[in-house]
Design a protein around this motif. Structure first.
Motif, PDB file in Angstrom:
ATOM      1  N   MET A   1      35.799 -17.065  19.209  1.00 12.44           N
ATOM      2  CA  MET A   1      37.196 -17.106  19.656  1.00 12.44           C
ATOM      3  C   MET A   1      37.745 -18.531  19.564  1.00 12.44           C
ATOM      4  O   MET A   1      38.853 -18.758  19.058  1.00 12.44           O
ATOM      5  CB  MET A   1      37.296 -16.621  21.108  1.00 12.44           C
ATOM      6  N   LEU A   2      36.991 -19.500  20.083  1.00 12.97           N
ATOM      7  CA  LEU A   2      37.451 -20.887  20.082  1.00 12.97           C
ATOM      8  C   LEU A   2      37.655 -21.395  18.658  1.00 12.97           C
ATOM      9  O   LEU A   2      38.567 -22.186  18.391  1.00 12.97           O
ATOM     10  CB  LEU A   2      36.449 -21.774  20.831  1.00 12.97           C
ATOM     11  N   GLN A   3      36.800 -20.948  17.723  1.00  9.91           N
ATOM     12  CA  GLN A   3      36.988 -21.324  16.321  1.00  9.91           C
ATOM     13  C   GLN A   3      38.315 -20.768  15.783  1.00  9.91           C
ATOM     14  O   GLN A   3      39.018 -21.430  15.030  1.00  9.91           O
ATOM     15  CB  GLN A   3      35.825 -20.805  15.476  1.00  9.91           C
ATOM     16  N   CYS A   4      38.659 -19.547  16.190  1.00  7.12           N
ATOM     17  CA  CYS A   4      39.908 -18.936  15.743  1.00  7.12           C
ATOM     18  C   CYS A   4      41.124 -19.666  16.317  1.00  7.12           C
ATOM     19  O   CYS A   4      42.221 -19.573  15.762  1.00  7.12           O
ATOM     20  CB  CYS A   4      39.949 -17.455  16.145  1.00  7.12           C
ATOM     21  N   TRP A   5      40.929 -20.353  17.442  1.00  6.87           N
ATOM     22  CA  TRP A   5      42.044 -21.018  18.122  1.00  6.87           C
ATOM     23  C   TRP A   5      42.093 -22.518  17.825  1.00  6.87           C
ATOM     24  O   TRP A   5      42.611 -23.296  18.619  1.00  6.87           O
ATOM     25  CB  TRP A   5      41.959 -20.787  19.628  1.00  6.87           C
ATOM     26  N   GLN A   6      41.539 -22.943  16.687  1.00 12.51           N
ATOM     27  CA  GLN A   6      41.644 -24.337  16.285  1.00 12.51           C
ATOM     28  C   GLN A   6      43.115 -24.679  16.034  1.00 12.51           C
ATOM     29  O   GLN A   6      43.852 -23.917  15.402  1.00 12.51           O
ATOM     30  CB  GLN A   6      40.837 -24.579  15.006  1.00 12.51           C
ATOM     31  N   GLN A   7      43.556 -25.844  16.545  1.00 16.34           N
ATOM     32  CA  GLN A   7      44.944 -26.252  16.346  1.00 16.34           C
ATOM     33  C   GLN A   7      45.244 -26.425  14.853  1.00 16.34           C
ATOM     34  O   GLN A   7      46.293 -26.011  14.368  1.00 16.34           O
ATOM     35  CB  GLN A   7      45.214 -27.563  17.100  1.00 16.34           C
ATOM     36  N   ASP A   8      44.320 -27.032  14.135  1.00 18.94           N
ATOM     37  CA  ASP A   8      44.456 -27.224  12.690  1.00 18.94           C
ATOM     38  C   ASP A   8      44.079 -25.913  11.993  1.00 18.94           C
ATOM     39  O   ASP A   8      42.923 -25.490  12.013  1.00 18.94           O
ATOM     40  CB  ASP A   8      43.557 -28.363  12.224  1.00 18.94           C
ATOM     41  N   ARG A   9      45.055 -25.258  11.365  1.00 19.06           N
ATOM     42  CA  ARG A   9      44.788 -23.931  10.798  1.00 19.06           C
ATOM     43  C   ARG A   9      43.777 -23.975   9.666  1.00 19.06           C
ATOM     44  O   ARG A   9      43.098 -22.985   9.387  1.00 19.06           O
ATOM     45  CB  ARG A   9      46.090 -23.306  10.313  1.00 19.06           C
ATOM     46  N   SER A  10      43.622 -25.125   9.009  1.00 18.42           N
ATOM     47  CA  SER A  10      42.664 -25.224   7.912  1.00 18.42           C
ATOM     48  C   SER A  10      41.228 -25.188   8.407  1.00 18.42           C
ATOM     49  O   SER A  10      40.300 -24.954   7.625  1.00 18.42           O
ATOM     50  CB  SER A  10      42.908 -26.511   7.110  1.00 18.42           C
ATOM     51  N   LYS A  11      41.029 -25.434   9.698  1.00 15.38           N
ATOM     52  CA  LYS A  11      39.678 -25.435  10.261  1.00 15.38           C
ATOM     53  C   LYS A  11      39.278 -24.079  10.836  1.00 15.38           C
ATOM     54  O   LYS A  11      38.161 -23.905  11.295  1.00 15.38           O
ATOM     55  CB  LYS A  11      39.574 -26.508  11.346  1.00 15.38           C
ATOM     56  N   ARG A  12      40.201 -23.148  10.836  1.00 13.85           N
ATOM     57  CA  ARG A  12      39.866 -21.816  11.354  1.00 13.85           C
ATOM     58  C   ARG A  12      39.031 -21.056  10.315  1.00 13.85           C
ATOM     59  O   ARG A  12      39.201 -21.250   9.111  1.00 13.85           O
ATOM     60  CB  ARG A  12      41.143 -21.025  11.666  1.00 13.85           C
ATOM     61  N   PRO A  13      38.153 -20.190  10.764  1.00  9.01           N
ATOM     62  CA  PRO A  13      37.365 -19.391   9.820  1.00  9.01           C
ATOM     63  C   PRO A  13      38.246 -18.395   9.076  1.00  9.01           C
ATOM     64  O   PRO A  13      39.329 -18.033   9.541  1.00  9.01           O
ATOM     65  CB  PRO A  13      36.350 -18.668  10.707  1.00  9.01           C
ATOM     66  N   ARG A  14      37.803 -17.963   7.884  1.00 11.31           N
ATOM     67  CA  ARG A  14      38.474 -16.885   7.168  1.00 11.31           C
ATOM     68  C   ARG A  14      37.944 -15.551   7.677  1.00 11.31           C
ATOM     69  O   ARG A  14      36.898 -15.484   8.295  1.00 11.31           O
ATOM     70  CB  ARG A  14      38.227 -16.989   5.656  1.00 11.31           C
ATOM     71  N   PHE A  15      38.678 -14.492   7.356  1.00 12.89           N
ATOM     72  CA  PHE A  15      38.244 -13.184   7.848  1.00 12.89           C
ATOM     73  C   PHE A  15      36.907 -12.778   7.256  1.00 12.89           C
ATOM     74  O   PHE A  15      36.110 -12.094   7.905  1.00 12.89           O
ATOM     75  CB  PHE A  15      39.313 -12.123   7.554  1.00 12.89           C
ATOM     76  N   GLN A  16      36.621 -13.188   6.000  1.00 11.59           N
ATOM     77  CA  GLN A  16      35.319 -12.814   5.443  1.00 11.59           C
ATOM     78  C   GLN A  16      34.192 -13.551   6.170  1.00 11.59           C
ATOM     79  O   GLN A  16      33.089 -13.029   6.325  1.00 11.59           O
ATOM     80  CB  GLN A  16      35.272 -13.087   3.951  1.00 11.59           C
ATOM     81  N   ASP A  17      34.477 -14.785   6.670  1.00 14.47           N
ATOM     82  CA  ASP A  17      33.480 -15.496   7.469  1.00 14.47           C
ATOM     83  C   ASP A  17      33.269 -14.797   8.812  1.00 14.47           C
ATOM     84  O   ASP A  17      32.151 -14.699   9.313  1.00 14.47           O
ATOM     85  CB  ASP A  17      33.927 -16.942   7.705  1.00 14.47           C
TER      86      ASP A  17
END
Length: 978
Positions: free
Chosen positions: A851-867
């Motif tokens: 969840m915390l990874q999905c809520w990264q302020q920088d959108r480029s650091k968020r995981p992709r759906f395949q990840d």
């Protein structure tokens, strides 16, 4: 068209064939339109062109009905209100049963302007009859009433629908029926509430009780045990909303000497007994007992039979065992004075299985005998033997021994009789000579030669020797426990030559003589002897140099391998978690229906046309932006009948509304994935447009989770999340952004499969490199939307990932509202200040970290759906990874102040506190348990909460964690006050 004639045909003559059956079981009727037997006096509004009353004589009785059919006029709003219905104080929930007929709108053809096939049920509470005063604003809507069957001329189909009016609190109420353009006739309205009838369950009597309501789904009722029955706690039972008794607590049981016969307790018959308070039947007197009288608590033993002290009164009486048989003594090791005693079990065990044996030893010298004393040893012991043998050692030679073996059972202590067997035996052997000294004869680097002498005896005897030797370890000088084992040799003479020894090594030796029967004498004193040093040291030096060379070669090989690894690009932990941009770049296959000059062409291309005759509407299951949503059946020739959801377009729509309505079908029709809602087809070529999708039995995910709070494991919840993530990966791969991903827009079928739905806000990604979509306006779901989408109205798959993180939180919190009661402004401010939702109760740590990874302020650091799909698969393949629970702070998660309500003032009542945590349905449970103050609440533990009737795990945890938050004097509403 003559609508008056239609009304007569449809609504008046139908009485001839209608038979109304009143439900009698567990109901108290407050209003019965049919049984009233006279004119009802119901109020109609407006007075003209609204509801009309009709009557018909049936079997000598005059029956009344109300009907309306103004389908030729626009904007219909016609009301029919009942008379004042008085309510008993305990009936907070009533049922309204309606019997009615609805005309099929298709039968009116083009003449119908506003025809509908539904009408509305409303209710209004009052403390007194207000007469003919009528205001629409006083009423609240209860339900939309939709028919199971619609009727055509000459084909009368009576519909029966029952709806519930909840949370009634005043002395009475009115019901009202609102027509907004239907052709409908109401023949019967019956209002009743349900009762749990007086009953006897589990030998406890319970009084007649009014069924509970929404806020008290289970009403607890105290009962009393029947005569000659008792219970450790007062018997209780729960009355459900449907008037049924469930979950009896505190079962009554018949007293000693009584058994349950039907719903009463009766005395045990002669020859039977019952020793304890229980729900069991009386038992017949067991073996070897005397017959009992009526109501007996036990059956006494016959003479010569006994019960052991630990035997229950239900056990049979048993006799004493007979003596052991075939007692015999066998010489085991004469050298150590050892005998083996053995015997056979008694012929008669007295009916018992707890037979043990004890052995008594006496030694006799001439005519006198005395106990053997503590010197004699028994293996395994001399008492409580379960086996039929024992080894006796440390016996002296040339003495007569008497051994007595007694068989005992659990009742032997109750009688003076002893069951024994006796045997006499003796041991005869000669002591071996004593070793007096040991001498070194010769030594070399690998051998030693030794000899020893023995004491002189008057009579020479044949003697053997037992020699023991070992290395002397260096650790012995430091008193270490490390000691090597002995090597033992048995020799026929008093000398030995030992070879294959280690050079320059000290050895320890000791020896003892063995008598003719193998009886050992005493050991000699342990002595040291050494081997000589090895003369050739070149061999040793060569071995050392060879070993050093091998070590050097191994070190060089390891260094080269390490350098080779360092020359390759390293893969950090993030590389295993995130895929490269090249791998993730999707192929754009989705076509935006808004790009078509004629949107109707997009519908024709992506959606199948279905004829209305293949669709059967059944129930209204909801209301959408454009109209009502029905459950129904799709039956196309050549295909299997299927349950479907039917979205309808309300009458009076504009062409733009029709295009917007059908655009969702143009979007859904392009998707084909097991976790995306499936479009069956559309109806566009007829007056009433419809969208037909697969039917999801369990409805919206947020509501399903709330209804099953605490009933599913973390593994099941993660499995549901995996399905949602798979659907979103599919959309992302098609370059598609959903924009409104939330648990309310996820549907659940009967197999608990989750499917993404509601594409009303969805838009396609543009061809620009970042793949964003900029919207010019419209509502944004703040609690689910990424900060960059809120601030700049730019939506990407990364913003959908943020929303997926919120959905994960909703699922693990069983439908809890994200950010609780915070306003949208507070939510945006908190996110910008780096606040993130805390872990829900019992949330696995790995899931919360995602969840915390999905809520990264920088959108480029968020995981992709395949990840995300890959990680969730790993968690599901390793269930143990879900056992580590993330830290949970009840003060933040429940957002309760320590002792105050939302306005900062202390909670005044227990009810007020329960309402603040949405657990008000348990108010009566706390009250009946005597918990009436907040001070008492603060003393409660989890067991106390369970004892007052809170059974659901999720509710139990919520109340327990809330009490934990109450005990902390820090107000959690100041979470963001820094």
């Amino acid at each position: 068209m003559d609508y008056r004639r239609i009304k007569r045909i449809l609504f008046v003559n139908v009485f001839i064939n209608c038979i109304f059956i009143s439900l009698q079981n567990k109901e108290e009727v407050l209003l019965d339109m049919v049984e009233s037997g006279g004119e009802l006096g119901w109020l109609t509004w407006p007075d003209e062109d609204g509801w009309e009353i009709g009557q018909q004589a049936v079997n000598g009785s005059l029956l009344y009905n109300y009907f309306i059919c103004n389908v030729e006029a626009r904007e219909q709003d016609n009301w029919l209100r009942t008379t004042f219905i008085q309510r008993p104080p305990t009936a907070t929930r009533v049922f309204v049963e309606m019997r009615f007929v609805v005309r099929d709108c298709n039968s009116f053809g083009a003449d119908s302007l506003t025809c509908k096939e539904t009408f509305n049920l409303h209710a209004s509470e009052a403390d007194a009859d207000i007469g003919t005063s009528f205001r629409k604003g006083q009423f609240r809507k209860v339900a939309t009433i939709a028919p199971d069957e619609v009727s055509s001329i000459g084909d009368m189909r009576i519909n029966v629908e029952t709806r519930v009016v909840e949370n009634l609190a005043r002395k009475g109420f009115y019901l009202a029926f609102q027509d907004i353009g239907a052709c409908v006739a109401v023949y019967s309205v019956k209002v009743y509430y349900k009762m749990c009838p007086a009953t006897v369950k589990s030998l406890a009597g319970f009084p007649e009780t009014v069924a509970g309501g929404e806020n008290q789904a289970l009403r607890e009722v105290a009962g009393a045990c029947v005569e000659n029955a008792e219970s450790e706690e007062q018997p209780r039972i729960y009355c459900t909303m449907d008037g049924e008794w469930v979950v009896p607590v505190g079962q009554c049981q018949c007293r000693r000497g009584y058994e349950a016969v039907g719903s009463a307790c009766q005395e045990c018959k002669p020859g039977f007994f019952k020793a304890i308070v229980s729900s069991e039947a009386c038992e017949p007197c067991p073996k070897n007992t005397q017959p009992s009288g009526p109501g007996a608590l036990s059956c006494p033993c016959q003479e010569g039979f006994f019960r052991a002290l630990e035997d229950p009164l239900t056990a049979a009486c048993s006799g004493l065992p007979s003596p052991p048989r075939n007692l015999m003594a066998t010489t085991a090791q004469i050298a150590v004075g050892k005998l083996q005693l053995s015997w056979s079990p008694p012929l008669d065990t007295g009916g018992r299985t707890d037979i043990t044996y004890s052995v008594v030893c006496e030694r006799c010298d001439g005519s006198a005998c005395q106990p053997c004393g503590e010197k004699v040893r028994y293996e395994p012991s001399s008492t409580d033997l379960k086996g039929a043998s024992v080894a006796v050692s440390e016996l002296e030679p040339h003495l007569n021994y008497t051994f007595t073996v007694e068989a005992r059972s659990g009742v032997s202590c109750l009688s003076s009789h002893r069951a024994t067997s006796t045997i006499n035996t003796a041991l005869h052997y000669t002591d071996p000579p004593k070793v007096t000294g040991m001498h070194l004869v010769d030594n070399s680097p690998t051998s030693l030669s030794l000899s020893w002498s023995v004491s002189r005896r008057a009579k020479p005897i044949a003697t053997r020797y037992e020699l023991m030797y070992r290395k002397k370890e260096k650790d012995e000088e430091r008193r270490s426990e490390k000691v090597t084992t002995y090597t033992v040799l048995v020799l026929e003479k008093n000398s030995v030559h030992i070879s294959d020894l280690t050079p320059s090594t000290v050895y320890l030796f000791k020896v003892q003589a063995l008598g003719p029967e193998g009886h050992p004498g005493s050991h000699s004193v342990e002595q040291e002897f050494s081997t000589l040093p090895e003369g050739n040291t070149a061999v040793i030096l060569g071995a050392v140099l060879g070993g050093a060379a091998m070590l050097f070669i191994v070190a060089v090989v390891l260094l080269l391998r390490k350098r080779r690894r360092n020359t390759h690009t390293r893969q950090g932990p993030e590389d295993a978690y995130f895929s490269s941009p090249e791998q993730l770049k999707p192929l754009k296959t989705y076509v935006d229906p808004h790009t078509y000059e004629d949107p109707n062409m997009a519908v024709l291309k992506f959606a199948s046309e279905i004829h209305p005759s293949h669709i059967t509407k059944q129930k209204v299951i909801g209301a959408g932006e454009f109209g009502e949503v029905f459950r129904g059946i799709l039956k196309i020739p050549g295909r299997k009948e299927a349950a479907v959801a039917i979205k309808t377009l309300k009458p009076g729509y504009t062409e733009k509304q029709r295009q917007d309505f059908l655009s969702e079908a143009s979007i859904m029709g392009q998707f084909s994935h097991p976790n995306i809602i499936h479009l069956e087809g559309v109806v566009t070529k007829f007056k009433h447009a419809m969208i037909i999708t697969e039917y999801m039995e369990n409805g919206a995910l947020d509501r399903y989770l709330k209804d099953h709070d605490g009933e599913m494991s973390s593994f099941q919840l993660v499995g549901m999340l995996r399905g949602i993530a798979a659907g979103m990966k599919y959309l992302s791969d098609m370059s598609y952004v959903h924009r409104d991903l939330a648990a309310r827009n996820i549907l659940v079928n009967s197999n608990l499969e989750c499917k993404v739905s509601d594409f009303g806000l969805s838009r396609v990604l543009e061809d620009e490199p970042e793949g964003t979509y900029t919207t010019s306006g419209g509502k944004i779901p703040i609690r689910w939307t990424a900060p960059e989408a809120i601030a700049y109205r730019k939506f990407t798959s990364a913003s959908d990932v943020w929303s997926f993180g919120i959905v994960m939180w909703e699922v693990m919190a069983f439908g809890e509202r994200p950010y609780w009661d915070m306003s949208n402004h507070e939510v945006m401010k908190a996110i910008n200040e780096a606040f993130r939702l805390p872990a829900p109760m019992d949330c696995p740590s790995a899931v919360y970290q995602l969840m915390l990874q999905c809520w990264q302020q920088d959108r480029s650091k968020r995981p992709r759906f395949q990840d995300i799909v890959s990680l969730l698969d790993k968690l599901l393949k390793s269930p143990d990874s879900l056992k580590t629970i993330a830290d949970f702070d009840p003060r933040v998660s429940i957002r309760l102040p320590s002792t105050s309500g939302s306005d900062g003032s202390p909670f005044r009542t227990v009810t007020e506190w329960l309402e603040s945590i949405k657990m008000s349905q348990y108010s009566d449970n706390f009250s009946m348990a005597g918990i009436v103050s907040m001070e008492q609440v603060l003393q409660m533990k989890s067991e106390d909460i369970r004892n007052i009737g809170v059974r659901l795990p999720g509710h139990l945890k919520r109340i327990a964690y809330s009490i934990l938050g109450l005990k902390d004097q820090t107000s959690t509403l100041s979470v963001f006050a820094v």
